[in-house]
Write a protein that holds these residues in place. Structure first.
Motif, PDB file in Angstrom:
ATOM      1  N   ALA A 256       4.132 -21.340  29.083  1.00 24.72           N
ATOM      2  CA  ALA A 256       5.398 -22.009  29.385  1.00 24.72           C
ATOM      3  C   ALA A 256       5.742 -21.801  30.858  1.00 24.72           C
ATOM      4  CB  ALA A 256       6.500 -21.452  28.492  1.00 24.72           C
ATOM      5  N   PRO A 257       6.649 -22.632  31.382  1.00 20.20           N
ATOM      6  CA  PRO A 257       7.010 -22.494  32.793  1.00 20.20           C
ATOM      7  C   PRO A 257       7.643 -21.132  33.064  1.00 20.20           C
ATOM      8  CG  PRO A 257       7.784 -24.586  31.929  1.00 20.20           C
ATOM      9  CD  PRO A 257       7.318 -23.774  30.752  1.00 20.20           C
ATOM     10  N   ALA A 258       7.243 -20.534  34.176  1.00 19.10           N
ATOM     11  CA  ALA A 258       7.790 -19.224  34.535  1.00 19.10           C
ATOM     12  C   ALA A 258       7.797 -19.086  36.046  1.00 19.10           C
ATOM     13  CB  ALA A 258       6.943 -18.113  33.921  1.00 19.10           C
ATOM     14  N   LEU A 259       8.635 -18.193  36.517  1.00 21.80           N
ATOM     15  CA  LEU A 259       8.673 -17.902  37.943  1.00 21.80           C
ATOM     16  C   LEU A 259       7.796 -16.693  38.206  1.00 21.80           C
ATOM     17  CD1 LEU A 259      10.148 -18.607  40.672  1.00 21.80           C
ATOM     18  CD2 LEU A 259      11.740 -16.771  40.085  1.00 21.80           C
ATOM     19  N   ASP A 260       6.805 -16.873  39.093  1.00 23.06           N
ATOM     20  CA  ASP A 260       5.950 -15.754  39.456  1.00 23.06           C
ATOM     21  C   ASP A 260       6.113 -15.556  40.959  1.00 23.06           C
ATOM     22  OD1 ASP A 260       4.059 -13.865  39.918  1.00 23.06           O
ATOM     23  OD2 ASP A 260       2.342 -15.073  39.318  1.00 23.06           O
ATOM     24  N   GLY A 261       6.771 -14.505  41.340  1.00 24.49           N
ATOM     25  CA  GLY A 261       7.073 -14.322  42.765  1.00 24.49           C
ATOM     26  C   GLY A 261       8.045 -15.405  43.196  1.00 24.49           C
ATOM     27  N   LYS A 262       7.589 -16.226  44.144  1.00 23.97           N
ATOM     28  CA  LYS A 262       8.490 -17.254  44.646  1.00 23.97           C
ATOM     29  C   LYS A 262       8.198 -18.627  44.054  1.00 23.97           C
ATOM     30  CE  LYS A 262       7.462 -15.419  48.649  1.00 23.97           C
ATOM     31  NZ  LYS A 262       7.267 -15.152  50.082  1.00 23.97           N
ATOM     32  N   ASN A 263       7.149 -18.708  43.230  1.00 23.60           N
ATOM     33  CA  ASN A 263       6.705 -20.021  42.770  1.00 23.60           C
ATOM     34  C   ASN A 263       6.724 -20.134  41.258  1.00 23.60           C
ATOM     35  OD1 ASN A 263       5.789 -21.003  45.503  1.00 23.60           O
ATOM     36  ND2 ASN A 263       4.550 -19.139  45.284  1.00 23.60           N
ATOM     37  N   THR A 264       6.938 -21.371  40.800  1.00 20.69           N
ATOM     38  CA  THR A 264       6.928 -21.587  39.354  1.00 20.69           C
ATOM     39  C   THR A 264       5.571 -22.127  38.934  1.00 20.69           C
ATOM     40  OG1 THR A 264       7.877 -23.790  39.665  1.00 20.69           O
ATOM     41  CG2 THR A 264       9.404 -21.999  39.190  1.00 20.69           C
ATOM     42  N   MET A 265       5.174 -21.737  37.726  1.00 24.31           N
ATOM     43  CA  MET A 265       3.870 -22.132  37.208  1.00 24.31           C
ATOM     44  C   MET A 265       3.877 -21.937  35.691  1.00 24.31           C
ATOM     45  SD  MET A 265       1.932 -18.786  38.649  1.00 24.31           S
ATOM     46  CE  MET A 265       2.685 -19.117  40.241  1.00 24.31           C
ATOM     47  N   PHE A 266       2.816 -22.365  35.042  1.00 24.22           N
ATOM     48  CA  PHE A 266       2.703 -22.107  33.607  1.00 24.22           C
ATOM     49  C   PHE A 266       2.011 -20.762  33.406  1.00 24.22           C
ATOM     50  CE2 PHE A 266       3.855 -26.439  33.448  1.00 24.22           C
ATOM     51  CZ  PHE A 266       4.436 -26.621  32.198  1.00 24.22           C
ATOM     52  N   ALA A 267       2.672 -19.896  32.663  1.00 23.38           N
ATOM     53  CA  ALA A 267       2.129 -18.551  32.469  1.00 23.38           C
ATOM     54  C   ALA A 267       2.132 -18.226  30.982  1.00 23.38           C
ATOM     55  CB  ALA A 267       2.982 -17.545  33.236  1.00 23.38           C
ATOM     56  N   PRO A 268       1.228 -17.344  30.552  1.00 22.46           N
ATOM     57  CA  PRO A 268       1.225 -16.928  29.150  1.00 22.46           C
ATOM     58  C   PRO A 268       2.563 -16.262  28.809  1.00 22.46           C
ATOM     59  CG  PRO A 268      -0.668 -16.018  30.341  1.00 22.46           C
ATOM     60  CD  PRO A 268       0.226 -16.627  31.353  1.00 22.46           C
ATOM     61  N   VAL A 269       3.111 -16.629  27.683  1.00 24.83           N
ATOM     62  CA  VAL A 269       4.422 -16.084  27.312  1.00 24.83           C
ATOM     63  C   VAL A 269       4.230 -14.744  26.613  1.00 24.83           C
ATOM     64  CG1 VAL A 269       6.489 -16.453  25.911  1.00 24.83           C
ATOM     65  CG2 VAL A 269       5.383 -18.392  27.053  1.00 24.83           C
ATOM     66  N   GLU A 270       4.919 -13.740  27.112  1.00 23.88           N
ATOM     67  CA  GLU A 270       4.882 -12.450  26.434  1.00 23.88           C
ATOM     68  C   GLU A 270       6.168 -12.230  25.663  1.00 23.88           C
ATOM     69  OE1 GLU A 270       3.790  -9.729  29.554  1.00 23.88           O
ATOM     70  OE2 GLU A 270       1.854 -10.763  29.671  1.00 23.88           O
ATOM     71  N   ASP A 271       7.264 -12.720  26.264  1.00 24.52           N
ATOM     72  CA  ASP A 271       8.561 -12.615  25.602  1.00 24.52           C
ATOM     73  C   ASP A 271       9.264 -13.963  25.748  1.00 24.52           C
ATOM     74  OD1 ASP A 271      11.074 -12.114  24.720  1.00 24.52           O
ATOM     75  OD2 ASP A 271      11.560 -10.581  26.235  1.00 24.52           O
TER      76      ASP A 271
END
Lengths: 344, 277, 320
Positions: free
Chosen positions: A24-39
């Motif tokens: 799902a979409p997530a913010l990683d550092g300064k950028n948004t991307m699709f990341a595996p959802v942990e919570d």
């Protein structure tokens, strides 16, 4: 169609996580991307088009093809759970479908699965795509140039509409219907929901700029191959790969070995782009696309001419990412306009 | 699902140095696994990716003919890091290959016709495959003419085999070198000029041209001058390549990928592609 | 803006230049785009404001270096930092001073769009105006005005040479350079960290890198015929976005532009991943200033620090 009240969305995502790897979409550092959802609580459902495109879920920037030690080849273990993507926008859902035409097919070699890409297929074939309709498209969006629109569900398995009160899940593919049909404990969408969906859809479509006519662009571009229009378009391009790496449909790659001969190592494939001189430079030193203009032209020819010849579709879905990131604001929409209004 | 990225294991059975500079080596490879051998079906003109773990891959045309069932032959010119390492290989070493890839010379179409084969330098590899194949199916073809040029006499590859062919009366071998040399009593002159001189008849004839880009560039107009139709002329192209299966995107000319739509194209096809030459 | 356009028009009509490189309005609010003006009529599209983020000197190098090699006389519109790039390229014999007409424009700093969108909580900006001191942004249901100073790039905040250091023409009145005594506050903060902390900070920044090389390609100082990352025989560096290789790329690039970087910040503004690239560049620039008393691109008579040698210069770093 089922209805998931906003306060129960985490619960819904958790049910997906029981059997699947959810992205799902997530913010990683300064950028948004699709990341595996942990919570599920960490999902930001309001992120519009992510900065990095979701192609990397199925076609990672760097992917191990196999590992080796001396002459021995070893396959790599990966997370075998089927993938669910949540919050994918329509443009990106269609992008994945376009990539599936390249990686998932045995193009021109029917029945010969040697030409299908196992690394793509093992991820994409079983994936379920939950696409989120866009209620507020941006000024950089131009999906309607390609006959699509903010509520288009092509390439999705389940279309999700955010009605402020709830997420309404509308299964659109066979896979999506089967999946939604198997769920228990969720209410059906109400008549009011359907009315709201209609209203937000109309509003969203009204926010789109006017679609530019793309008819005949493949032939037009081919006719213009040697014309000065490319000098004009290419003049300001600095030939970086920002557009290609951020693009949801650019899929060219390089294959590299990391780890010396006779030792332990891995063969990987990595994103590459026609914008880089090394892409086509041969061992002899000869480079068929020596000038930056040649390389820029290749990128647009691929998107709007070659891909149409081979797969009957544009290799662009109008997500607008390249418009936003181009360091010299070389707008892909201007390229299309320049081509379409040039004399062959 | 089979995984085409995984190389097939091969053993180097025989190595032959082709030229005095030792820049050209011919490798005969045999399959390590019987199963791979059974599944490997190819035609003249196809190529393989050689895969050296830790070094990478390079595409090479197959120089053996499918009628030679015991080995796969390749001739490799030393130009870059991968080919350099290939030259260090010794008999008995194992390597990987992926393939066969690409299309092939249209030998079915050629049936019943005359075939003119024009080659230059060490690009003679897949032409050897084609010649051996046609000689093995000799009754299927009319006259076979070979025009083969090299810079100097010692730079022809497959010299022993060519001598054998020269002794036969069912194939016409015309060799030429760029400039006169001691002990050479054959033709001199560049391939395009020699082709013009020999002027093969167009009557029911197919032409295959394979060689350095410059040779191809100057030979094609000669063939047109001799009135060969564009769809009767075939050539084989090269580009930088990685995946070999039409996915990685780098070997295209126009909408065609050399690795799956080629490497063999007719001149008629190439004329429709702006980037081809 | 009017004066700029008129100046360019007369340069073109009088035949003093064949082409002028400048900026015109871009396709997004707050964006400009480079433009190549070869007729007086086209000059009406020229603009200069805080959206003019690119360093146009880049068009004299790389693939486009034939621009400078032709007999064409080229005019280029420059901010202070861009002019320093030109000076560097002239001292490095990449550009012939005689063939280039440098048109200075008064710069008050250029936008960092992330700062602008930050001001409006990431809402989409549909209109943008800049009066030289204040910027106004409008969206679907908002309008906001704030001082330009608050949204300019970090490189502009500390900039003490906002106007062209070398020019043939200047639109308005060029200001004298300020003192760079306090120009490196953020570098000084960074220096206070211990080496482990500094490394961790850099790793964190660079881990977002997608290896698109936009930073390199917009940089007028980065003009090698073939960049080391574009070589494959031998291949010097791994190509995956793995952190070790990524750091090697950035650090080597950094050292390669040591004493040659003009701190224009074009790299940072070009980065699609918003990596704070300039910090390391400025750390090196500060070293160069402190050790060699050299500020890159500030005078045609000055050689770049790494291309020069003075017997009395500080050599502590060699002696260790």
């Amino acid at each position: 169609m089922i209805r998931i009240e906003k306060e129960r969305i985490d619960e819904f995502i958790r049910t997906l996580m029981e059997t699947r790897a959810v992205y799902a979409p997530a913010l990683d550092g300064k950028n948004t991307m699709f990341a595996p959802v942990e919570d599920p609580a960490g999902i930001d459902h309001n992120i519009f088009n992510t900065d990095k495109s979701p192609k990397e879920i199925f076609f990672p920037h760097s992917e191990v093809l196999f590992e080796y030690e001396g002459e021995e080849i070893k396959k790599v273990e990966r997370d075998v759970r089927p993938i669910v993507v949540w919050g994918l926008r329509g443009c990106d859902a269609r992008s994945l479908r376009l990539l599936d035409k390249v990686f998932g097919s045995a193009w021109q070699k029917p029945g010969n699965d040697m030409f299908e890409d196992p690394y793509w297929k093992e991820k994409y074939d079983d994936a379920i795509i939950f696409g989120t309709a866009c209620n507020e498209p941006r000024s950089t969006c131009f999906c309607n140039w390609f006959g699509s629109g903010p509520h288009d569900d092509a390439g999705m398995d389940v279309k999700v509409v955010d009605t402020e009160e709830a997420f309404i899940l509308d299964p659109v593919s066979e896979k999506g219907k089967k999946f939604i049909g198997s769920l228990k404990g969720w209410a059906e969408a109400t008549k009011k929901d359907l009315a709201t969906i209609k209203a937000v859809r109309e509003k969203a479509e009204g926010l789109m700029g006017e679609a530019f006519g793309m008819e005949g662009i493949a032939e037009k571009m081919a006719d213009l191959f040697f014309k000065p229009v490319w000098d004009d378009i290419g003049a300001k391009c600095v030939n970086c790969g920002a557009c290609a790496f951020i693009c949801s449909t650019c899929h060219c790659f390089d294959v590299q070995d990391e780890g010396k001969k006779g030792k332990k190592g891995k063969r990987i494939r990595i994103w590459d782009t026609c914008m880089f001189p090394l892409f086509t430079k041969e061992a002899s030193g000869h480079n068929p696309r020596d000038m930056s203009k040649d390389r820029l032209r290749q990128r647009f020819m691929h998107k709007f001419s070659y891909f149409i010849s081979n797969y009957d579709e544009h290799l662009c879905t109008g997500c607008g990412r390249c418009v936003s990131v181009c360091p010299v604001n070389l707008d892909i929409r201007d390229v299309v306009r320049a081509v379409m209004t040039s004399e062959a | 699902m089979s995984n085409t990225y995984i190389p097939i294991q091969m053993k180097v059975e025989r190595i032959e140095i082709e030229d005095p500079d030792k820049a050209l080596r011919t490798f005969d490879l045999v399959f390590v696994n019987e199963e791979d051998k059974k599944n490997f079906e190819y035609m003249p003109g196809q190529f393989c990716e050689w895969s050296l773990l830790g070094l990478g891959e390079s595409p090479f045309g197959i120089a053996s003919s499918p009628t030679e069932t015991d080995f796969l032959r390749f001739t490799v010119s030393r130009t870059g890091s991968v080919t350099n390492e290939i030259h260090y290989l010794r008999e008995g070493d194992t390597i990987g290959i992926r393939g066969p890839m690409g299309n092939w010379y249209p030998v079915e179409k050629f049936k019943g016709g005359n075939v003119v084969i024009i080659g230059g330098g060490f690009a003679f590899t897949t032409l050897r495959s084609l010649i051996v194949y046609m000689l093995e199916h000799r009754e299927d073809y009319g006259d076979i003419t070979v025009i083969y040029g090299a810079r100097a006499p010692e730079l022809f590859i497959y010299k022993d085999e060519i001598s054998e062919w020269q002794k036969r009366d069912d194939i016409d071998i015309q060799l030429t070198i760029d400039n006169p040399a001691d002990g050479w009593d054959g033709r001199t002159g560049f391939v395009p000029a020699v082709t013009k001189e020999i002027a093969p008849s167009t009557e029911n004839t197919w032409v295959v041209v394979c060689g350095p880009p410059i040779m191809i560039k100057f030979t094609l107009p000669v063939l047109s001058e001799l009135k060969f139709a564009d769809d009767r002329i075939y050539t084989s192209l090269e580009r930088r390549m990685k995946c070999g299966i039409g996915k990685c995107g780098r070997c295209n000319i126009g909408s065609k990928y050399i690795c799956i739509d080629g490497p063999v194209f007719s001149l008629a096809e190439l004329k429709k592609i702006p980037e081809a030459f | 803006m009017k004066e700029l356009r008129e100046t360019v028009k007369s340069l073109l009509t009088e035949g003093k230049v064949d082409l002028v490189i400048g900026w015109e309005k871009g396709t997004m609010p707050g964006a400009s785009t480079p433009v190549f003006i070869d007729t007086a009529e086209k000059a009406d599209s020229l603009i200069f404001d805080s959206t003019c983020r690119n360093n146009l000197s880049v068009y004299f190098t790389k693939d486009r270096r034939e621009l400078a090699k032709d007999d064409k006389k080229i005019g280029v519109v420059v901010k202070g930092c861009d002019s320093r790039s030109l000076v560097l390229n002239i001292t490095e014999k990449q550009i012939d001073r005689e063939k280039v007409t440098i048109i200075g424009v008064p710069c008050n700093g250029v936008l960092d769009m992330k700062k602008v969108t930050g001001k409006v909580d990431g809402k989409e900006i549909l209109e943008f105006t800049d009066d030289g001191e204040r910027v106004t942004v409008k969206g679907r249901e908002f309008e906001q005005t704030f001082p330009l100073d608050e949204v300019i790039s970090d490189s502009c905040v500390t900039c003490v040479r906002r106007d062209a250091v070398e020019h043939d023409l200047f639109i308005g009145e060029a200001r004298e350079p300020g003192s760079d005594e306090n120009a490196y506050v953020e570098v000084e903060e960074f220096e206070k960290l211990d080496s482990g902390e500094r490394w961790a900070r850099m790793e964190q920044e660079y881990s977002a890198c997608i290896r698109c090389y936009a930073c390199r390609n917009v940089c007028p100082s980065c003009y090698c015929n073939v960049c080391f990352v574009d070589q494959n025989d031998p291949q010097w560096i791994g190509k995956s976005p793995e952190i070790t290789d990524t750091m090697i790329f950035h650090i080597i690039r950094n050292l390669h532009v040591a004493g040659r970087c003009v701190e224009c910040g074009a790299c940072e503004r070009a980065c699609p991943m918003d990596i704070k690239l300039l910090l390391l560049n400025r750390k090196v620039a500060k070293e160069v200033r402190d050790r060699f008393g050299s500020v890159t691109g500030t005078g045609l008579e000055n050689k770049p620090a790494m291309a020069d040698f003075k017997e009395d210069e500080n050599q502590d770093f060699i002696m260790g």
